[in-house]
Design an enzyme around this catalytic site. Structure first.
Site, PDB file in Angstrom:
ATOM      1  N   GLY A 123      55.062  57.633  48.398  1.00 54.18           N
ATOM      2  CA  GLY A 123      53.925  56.517  46.962  1.00 54.18           C
ATOM      3  C   GLY A 123      53.103  55.991  47.070  1.00 54.18           C
ATOM      4  CB  SER A 125      48.511  59.445  43.713  1.00 52.10           C
ATOM      5  OG  SER A 125      48.331  59.959  45.295  1.00 52.10           O
ATOM      6  CB  SER A 157      55.862  66.018  47.657  1.00 51.55           C
ATOM      7  OG  SER A 157      54.498  65.955  46.978  1.00 51.55           O
ATOM      8  CD  GLU A 240      49.236  61.848  53.736  1.00 52.36           C
ATOM      9  OE1 GLU A 240      48.841  60.552  53.585  1.00 52.36           O
ATOM     10  OE2 GLU A 240      49.341  62.767  53.050  1.00 52.36           O
ATOM     11  CD  GLU A 357      35.100  67.487  45.756  1.00 54.90           C
ATOM     12  OE1 GLU A 357      36.548  67.130  46.126  1.00 54.90           O
ATOM     13  OE2 GLU A 357      34.272  68.399  45.460  1.00 54.90           O
TER      14      GLU A 357
HETATM   15  C1  LIG Z   1      50.895  69.653  45.534  1.00 51.23           C
HETATM   16  C2  LIG Z   1      50.277  67.951  45.773  1.00 51.23           C
HETATM   17  C3  LIG Z   1      51.098  67.062  46.612  1.00 51.23           C
HETATM   18  C4  LIG Z   1      50.904  65.821  46.105  1.00 51.23           C
HETATM   19  N1  LIG Z   1      52.403  65.006  46.853  1.00 51.23           N
HETATM   20  C5  LIG Z   1      51.615  63.910  46.651  1.00 51.23           C
HETATM   21  C6  LIG Z   1      52.618  62.485  47.413  1.00 51.23           C
HETATM   22  O1  LIG Z   1      53.807  63.429  47.443  1.00 51.23           O
HETATM   23  N2  LIG Z   1      52.404  61.530  47.040  1.00 51.23           N
HETATM   24  C7  LIG Z   1      51.459  60.728  46.682  1.00 51.23           C
HETATM   25  O2  LIG Z   1      51.442  59.329  46.738  1.00 51.23           O
HETATM   26  N3  LIG Z   1      50.000  62.026  46.224  1.00 51.23           N
HETATM   27  C8  LIG Z   1      50.758  63.305  46.381  1.00 51.23           C
HETATM   28  N4  LIG Z   1      49.658  63.945  45.284  1.00 51.23           N
HETATM   29  C9  LIG Z   1      47.928  63.249  44.589  1.00 51.23           C
HETATM   30  C10 LIG Z   1      46.934  63.450  46.104  1.00 51.23           C
HETATM   31  O3  LIG Z   1      47.194  62.486  46.677  1.00 51.23           O
HETATM   32  C11 LIG Z   1      46.370  63.272  45.052  1.00 51.23           C
HETATM   33  O4  LIG Z   1      45.790  64.263  43.662  1.00 51.23           O
HETATM   34  C12 LIG Z   1      44.768  63.028  45.248  1.00 51.23           C
HETATM   35  O5  LIG Z   1      44.307  62.174  46.431  1.00 51.23           O
HETATM   36  C13 LIG Z   1      43.734  63.357  44.548  1.00 51.23           C
HETATM   37  O6  LIG Z   1      43.388  62.096  43.673  1.00 51.23           O
HETATM   38  P1  LIG Z   1      43.655  62.384  42.096  1.00 51.23           P
HETATM   39  O7  LIG Z   1      44.287  63.586  41.721  1.00 51.23           O
HETATM   40  O8  LIG Z   1      43.951  60.829  40.875  1.00 51.23           O
HETATM   41  O9  LIG Z   1      42.048  62.938  41.550  1.00 51.23           O
HETATM   42  P2  LIG Z   1      40.938  61.933  41.885  1.00 51.23           P
HETATM   43  O10 LIG Z   1      40.996  60.976  43.145  1.00 51.23           O
HETATM   44  O11 LIG Z   1      40.563  61.525  39.865  1.00 51.23           O
HETATM   45  O12 LIG Z   1      39.586  62.776  42.132  1.00 51.23           O
HETATM   46  C14 LIG Z   1      39.096  63.958  40.894  1.00 51.23           C
HETATM   47  C15 LIG Z   1      37.862  64.305  41.860  1.00 51.23           C
HETATM   48  O13 LIG Z   1      36.429  63.498  41.976  1.00 51.23           O
HETATM   49  C16 LIG Z   1      36.314  63.832  43.196  1.00 51.23           C
HETATM   50  N5  LIG Z   1      35.567  62.187  43.361  1.00 51.23           N
HETATM   51  C17 LIG Z   1      37.017  61.220  43.159  1.00 51.23           C
HETATM   52  N6  LIG Z   1      35.831  60.047  43.904  1.00 51.23           N
HETATM   53  C18 LIG Z   1      34.902  60.617  44.650  1.00 51.23           C
HETATM   54  C19 LIG Z   1      34.058  60.019  45.310  1.00 51.23           C
HETATM   55  N7  LIG Z   1      33.866  59.289  46.150  1.00 51.23           N
HETATM   56  N8  LIG Z   1      33.153  60.500  45.587  1.00 51.23           N
HETATM   57  C20 LIG Z   1      33.061  61.699  45.265  1.00 51.23           C
HETATM   58  N9  LIG Z   1      33.965  62.585  45.086  1.00 51.23           N
HETATM   59  C21 LIG Z   1      34.924  62.021  44.076  1.00 51.23           C
HETATM   60  C22 LIG Z   1      37.957  64.436  43.883  1.00 51.23           C
HETATM   61  O14 LIG Z   1      36.825  64.664  44.749  1.00 51.23           O
HETATM   62  C23 LIG Z   1      38.071  65.136  43.113  1.00 51.23           C
HETATM   63  O15 LIG Z   1      37.717  66.234  42.890  1.00 51.23           O
HETATM   64  C24 LIG Z   1      49.733  65.241  46.202  1.00 51.23           C
HETATM   65  C25 LIG Z   1      48.798  66.550  45.908  1.00 51.23           C
HETATM   66  C26 LIG Z   1      49.313  67.388  45.221  1.00 51.23           C
HETATM   67  C27 LIG Z   1      48.123  68.597  44.733  1.00 51.23           C
END
Ligand SMILES: Cc1cc2nc3c(=O)[nH]c(=O)nc-3n(C[C@H](O)[C@H](O)[C@H](O)COP(=O)(O)OP(=O)(O)OC[C@H]3O[C@@H](n4cnc5c(N)ncnc54)[C@H](O)[C@@H]3O)c2cc1C
Length: 474
Positions: A123, A125, A157, A240, A357
């Protein structure tokens, strides 16, 4: 068995996997570590001591090395085996409990994870906190001898199947937002925990939204120190990101593609290159495992592995698409099914566990902080380029051309003025190399002239320049 017996360990894992696969007890799939969930298979691994392999024996482990664990995980991933049930707990929650947990937490959770009885989801995100993890808003407030947890996590997940959750939350307010973060272990059956499914591109349900509504968490279920969560979670990310699951998600498809080429007695250059890349990535994973064994937290190397590894996983899809003579079929068996699985899972490769990124920012910051080793590297470079060229005047024009092509004539001249950047110390390392190899080239004077041109606001001239003291530049 000792860590000299890694070959024997590899053989044992292959035997078990082969037995289960040949007995139709699992079907190899791409992205198995996230999608293929079978608690029975996890318990079969637990029976052999392969969950928590590196942990001390007193906590249910086998006290083996991270390299031994790498051997086990690599074989399971190569087979596309159903490992999702124990993956998160084995990979990162167990090591985090071992590193930061109280003796009571260790005794309670580590043997249970190693037995395959306790499973964890992650937990971290939230809807507004993914890359910017320090902005999490899920909050725990003190309540008697424990905490009351309120907020929500997303993309969690296997939250719907896990017995417990690791939760990063806020317990302090004000000041630096990296302070006041705390890691909790939460019982998923506690009153106030709600799990809602999220269906992915493949139509599969593996991740979820999790809501915590005033959930009671016992005070002794804080991992490490309340408020120190940021430092702790950053270290956890090397577990991780630094494993072969960031490289091998599409390995079953790669293997099917190699088999197809072999059956046709065909060769494919891109496939050959992919196998060479895989060898390099395995080398990096091996190095990271060694650093973990040495008690380090190789955050930067893990970020490099994840960045390069996830690119590789996605490239395997493209290679398979061109080499295999099949249409992707999500319901199909064999190569058609594997290709569909790989393609539909691929968008997540570079997002989960930290986006590309974000990883590249970590890598760049690490490189900027790394101690400068330019002198040694330039010395080696000078030896490589100049070795064997001394005393051969006929070879000098060609050598000059090489040296110029490598940008040596612009060393210490700012890049903005057409130079190669660097410092006079760098130039000195190259000139010393010329001395070591008895090579006579007008490198120093050419660079000094170039610096004069640059200082005068003029571009670099090609060819050889000679500095004549007192009379300017000729
Ligand atoms: C298949 C899958 C399983 C997952 N399982 C888990 C889980 O079990 N537990 C959990 O906690 N999370 C999980 N996640 C979530 C995952 O960790 C997040 O999706 C990831 O950290 C990105 O966060 P976000 O989706 O909020 O995107 P955002 O952080 O909103 O990013 C959106 C875009 O902006 C870019 N960006 C953001 N900040 C910056 C910066 N400072 N500089 C340049 N570019 C930037 C990113 O690269 C991306 O392209 C999972 C995701 C997937 C796809």
């Amino acid at each position: 068995m000792t860590d000299d017996d890694l070959g024997e360990l590899r053989r044992q894992v292959r035997d078990l996997v082969g037995e289960w696969r040949d007995g139709d007890r699992f079907r190899p799939v791409c992205d198995a570590w996230l999608r293929s969930y079978d608690t029975e298979f996890s318990r079969a691994l637990a029976d052999r001591g392969w969950i928590g392999l590196t942990w001390p024996r007193e906590y249910g482990g086998q006290a083996r090395s991270n390299r031994a664990r790498l051997v086990v995980t690599e074989e399971l991933l190569r087979a596309g085996a159903p490992v999702a049930a124990h993956w998160i707990a084995d990979r990162q929650i167990g090591p985090a409990v071992l590193r930061y947990g109280s003796p009571a937490l260790r005794e309670r959770y580590l043997p249970a994870i190693a037995a395959g009885a306790v499973t964890f989801c992650l937990g971290m995100s939230e809807t507004e906190s993914g890359s910017d993890l320090a902005s999490v808003r899920t909050t725990a407030r003190p309540d008697g001898d424990g905490w009351r947890l309120t907020g929500g996590k997303i993309w969690t997940s296997h939250a719907h199947r896990s017995t417990h959750a690791y939760v990063l939350c806020r317990t302090g307010t004000g000041g630096d937002r990296h302070e006041g973060l705390t890691e909790l272990i939460v019982d998923m059956s506690a009153p106030g925990v709600t799990v809602r499914p999220i269906v992915d591109l493949r139509g599969e349900h593996h991740f979820n939204e999790v809501v915590f509504d005033d959930v009671h968490v016992p005070g002794d279920h804080v991992l490490g120190t309340a408020g120190n969560g940021w430092t702790q979670v950053t270290e956890q990310l090397s577990f991780e990101r630094g494993g072969m699951e960031r490289v091998l998600s599409t390995y079953p498809l790669l293997a099917a593609t190699v088999d197809a080429c072999a059956a046709r007695r065909d060769a494919d250059a891109a496939l050959g290159e992919a196998l060479a890349r895989l060898a390099g990535l395995r080398g990096l994973a091996w190095r990271i495992a060694g650093e973990l064994d040495a008690g380090q937290a190789p955050v930067h190397a893990a970020a490099v592995l994840k960045d390069l590894g996830t690119e590789f996983e996605a490239d395997v899809n493209e290679i398979a698409r061109t080499v295999l003579d099949v249409e992707p079929d999500p319901d199909g068996d064999g190569p058609a099914g594997l290709l569909a699985q790989g393609l539909l899972a691929a968008p997540g490769f570079s997002i989960r566990g930290g986006t590309t990124e974000v990883l590249r920012t970590i890598i760049a910051k690490g490189a900027a902080r790394a101690p400068r080793r330019g002198g040694d590297e330039l010395r080696e470079l000078a030896d490589d380029v100049l070795g064997g060229h001394g005393g051969d005047p006929d070879g000098l024009p060609a050598l000059w051309s090489t040296v110029h092509g490598l940008g040596w004539t612009g060393v210490s001249v700012p890049e903005g003025a057409g130079g190669s950047g660097g410092t006079l110390t760098d130039l000195a390392a190259l000139v010393r190399g010329m001395g070591r190899h008895g090579v006579s080239l007008p490198l120093a004077e050419t660079v000094l002239a170039a610096r004069q041109f640059a200082a005068a606001g003029r571009g670099l001239t090609d060819g050889v320049a000679t500095v004549v003291a007192g009379d300017g530049v000729a």
